[in-house]
Each structure stands twice: as structure tokens, then as C-alpha cells.
Scaffold this motif. Sequence first.
Motif, PDB file in Angstrom:
ATOM      1  N   ILE A   1       4.371  -5.582 -10.325  1.00 25.26           N
ATOM      2  CA  ILE A   1       3.447  -6.397  -9.551  1.00 25.26           C
ATOM      3  C   ILE A   1       4.139  -6.910  -8.288  1.00 25.26           C
ATOM      4  O   ILE A   1       5.254  -7.431  -8.355  1.00 25.26           O
ATOM      5  CB  ILE A   1       2.941  -7.605 -10.378  1.00 25.26           C
ATOM      6  CG1 ILE A   1       2.400  -7.176 -11.742  1.00 25.26           C
ATOM      7  CG2 ILE A   1       1.932  -8.427  -9.591  1.00 25.26           C
ATOM      8  CD1 ILE A   1       1.127  -6.394 -11.722  1.00 25.26           C
TER       9      ILE A   1
ATOM     10  N   GLU B   1       0.820  -1.215   0.000  1.00 26.25           N
ATOM     11  CA  GLU B   1       0.000   0.000   0.000  1.00 26.25           C
ATOM     12  C   GLU B   1       0.852   1.262   0.000  1.00 26.25           C
ATOM     13  O   GLU B   1       0.464   2.277  -0.565  1.00 26.25           O
ATOM     14  CB  GLU B   1      -0.939   0.003   1.211  1.00 26.25           C
ATOM     15  CG  GLU B   1      -1.868  -1.191   1.298  1.00 26.25           C
ATOM     16  CD  GLU B   1      -2.710  -1.393   0.040  1.00 26.25           C
ATOM     17  OE1 GLU B   1      -3.240  -0.400  -0.492  1.00 26.25           O
ATOM     18  OE2 GLU B   1      -2.824  -2.553  -0.406  1.00 26.25           O
TER      19      GLU B   1
ATOM     20  N   GLU C   1       0.891   1.383  -7.570  1.00 21.75           N
ATOM     21  CA  GLU C   1       0.348   2.653  -8.035  1.00 21.75           C
ATOM     22  C   GLU C   1       1.444   3.473  -8.712  1.00 21.75           C
ATOM     23  O   GLU C   1       2.536   3.642  -8.183  1.00 21.75           O
ATOM     24  CB  GLU C   1      -0.215   3.442  -6.847  1.00 21.75           C
ATOM     25  CG  GLU C   1      -0.745   4.797  -7.219  1.00 21.75           C
ATOM     26  CD  GLU C   1      -1.142   5.631  -6.010  1.00 21.75           C
ATOM     27  OE1 GLU C   1      -1.419   6.823  -6.211  1.00 21.75           O
ATOM     28  OE2 GLU C   1      -1.147   5.106  -4.872  1.00 21.75           O
TER      29      GLU C   1
ATOM     30  N   ASP D   1       2.855  -9.427  -5.104  1.00 22.11           N
ATOM     31  CA  ASP D   1       1.785 -10.276  -4.564  1.00 22.11           C
ATOM     32  C   ASP D   1       0.473 -10.112  -5.338  1.00 22.11           C
ATOM     33  O   ASP D   1      -0.586  -9.910  -4.758  1.00 22.11           O
ATOM     34  CB  ASP D   1       1.566  -9.992  -3.077  1.00 22.11           C
ATOM     35  CG  ASP D   1       2.765 -10.369  -2.231  1.00 22.11           C
ATOM     36  OD1 ASP D   1       3.511 -11.285  -2.633  1.00 22.11           O
ATOM     37  OD2 ASP D   1       2.948  -9.750  -1.164  1.00 22.11           O
ATOM     38  N   GLN D   2       0.547 -10.164  -6.645  1.00 22.12           N
ATOM     39  CA  GLN D   2      -0.589 -10.051  -7.562  1.00 22.12           C
ATOM     40  C   GLN D   2      -1.312  -8.711  -7.489  1.00 22.12           C
ATOM     41  O   GLN D   2      -2.471  -8.595  -7.881  1.00 22.12           O
ATOM     42  CB  GLN D   2      -1.563 -11.211  -7.348  1.00 22.12           C
ATOM     43  CG  GLN D   2      -0.916 -12.539  -7.655  1.00 22.12           C
ATOM     44  CD  GLN D   2      -1.563 -13.694  -6.945  1.00 22.12           C
ATOM     45  OE1 GLN D   2      -2.502 -13.536  -6.189  1.00 22.12           O
ATOM     46  NE2 GLN D   2      -1.039 -14.884  -7.183  1.00 22.12           N
ATOM     47  N   LYS D   3      -0.641  -7.679  -6.962  1.00 23.27           N
ATOM     48  CA  LYS D   3      -1.199  -6.334  -6.929  1.00 23.27           C
ATOM     49  C   LYS D   3      -0.272  -5.416  -7.705  1.00 23.27           C
ATOM     50  O   LYS D   3       0.937  -5.420  -7.493  1.00 23.27           O
ATOM     51  CB  LYS D   3      -1.318  -5.812  -5.495  1.00 23.27           C
ATOM     52  CG  LYS D   3      -2.287  -6.581  -4.633  1.00 23.27           C
ATOM     53  CD  LYS D   3      -2.294  -6.026  -3.232  1.00 23.27           C
ATOM     54  CE  LYS D   3      -3.102  -6.925  -2.313  1.00 23.27           C
ATOM     55  NZ  LYS D   3      -2.868  -6.643  -0.911  1.00 23.27           N
ATOM     56  N   GLN D   4      -0.881  -4.639  -8.615  1.00 24.15           N
ATOM     57  CA  GLN D   4      -0.074  -3.689  -9.383  1.00 24.15           C
ATOM     58  C   GLN D   4       0.202  -2.454  -8.529  1.00 24.15           C
ATOM     59  O   GLN D   4      -0.697  -1.922  -7.883  1.00 24.15           O
ATOM     60  CB  GLN D   4      -0.786  -3.276 -10.667  1.00 24.15           C
ATOM     61  CG  GLN D   4       0.066  -2.348 -11.517  1.00 24.15           C
ATOM     62  CD  GLN D   4      -0.529  -2.079 -12.877  1.00 24.15           C
ATOM     63  OE1 GLN D   4      -1.343  -2.848 -13.374  1.00 24.15           O
ATOM     64  NE2 GLN D   4      -0.124  -0.979 -13.477  1.00 24.15           N
TER      65      GLN D   4
END
Length: 188
Positions: A100, A83, A107, A102-105
Motif C-alpha cells: 500500500i 500509478e 498493481e 497512500d491508501q492505494k494498493q
Amino acid sequence: MKIGRGVRQGCCLSPILFTLYSEYLTKEALEVLGDFKIGGKIIHTVKYADDLVLLAKEEKVLQDMIDKLIEIGRCYGMEINVEKTKVMRISRQPFPVKIIIDQKQLENVESFKYLGSILTNDGRCTCEIKCRIAMAKAAFNKKRTLFTSTLDLEFRKKLVKCYIWSIALYGAETWTLRAVDQKIPGKF
């Protein structure tokens, strides 16, 4: 070795131990990665306390650096806060970077503040200069009565140099001034 207790909150050893720990971790994770050269030397990171900036010329190299840092960090019991992690491409044609974790792109941002200075994706200093001028004006206005009082003129000059110019010129040694930046309205 089993560690039963850490250092107390606020202990002067805490930042020293963290610096040693994080330096070793990043060195182990990134020693064979990276392609960003300054003065002929590969620079992987810019670090201050618990802030870390990774530098790479290519998106794939940056993704590899992050993946390796996460892998080695987990071995040391550390996690990256997705975050709080941002990515920014500094370029004349800034377009999004797809990184990426943990499978989060992550920002993509156009600017961010690092160690009190604003860095922008165009690599220019105009935003930082305008911000510094505004901060110096605000500081002057807070102490206006002191600077316009009947105190000795030389003493008032020293106060302005100490309290106003230090705010206005913080980080100035890193600025790349263009002709347009030298003509910013609102200069002192």
C-alpha cells in the motif's frame, strides 16, 4: 543555502546530480532495512537512471522499505508515482503481494520490462528468449537484401554478428537456460 536555479534541460550535470541525490536518498532510507542477500551481502535496490527496483524476501519488509523510502523522499522533495509503481513476487507459486502507498494498493504484475529485458514472476527466461528471437528475426528480415546480397561472405557474417546476434543475445548473460529453453522452435 537557497537554490535559485537548477541545471538546464539536457545539461550533462543533470544525470550526475540526480544519481548522487537518489543514491544518498536510498542509502539513508534503506540502510537498516532489507533481507535479500546475494553472495552474503544484503542488496536493497537495483537502480538505473531514475528507475528503482526494491528487493525483499518478505512482504512486510518490502512494505517497510517503501514506507521509509516515501518518508525520506518527501524530506528531499520527491514523490513516488503510485500509478507507475508495480509489484511482482518471483516464486514457484506466485500469489499477489499487498503493498500500500497512500491508501492505494500497488498493481501486481506477472512480468515487466526492466532495462530492455523481460522479468517474469516464475523467474524463468523462456519469455525473454522467445522475444529476443522474434526481435532478431524481424531485424534480419528488415535487412534481408543486405544479408543475401553479393557482398563478400565474410563481410556479411560480420554484419549479421553486429546487427542480428547483438539483438538476439542482449542480456543473455543473465539467462538461466533450462533444457526446454534450449529447444525453443524458431532458433537460428
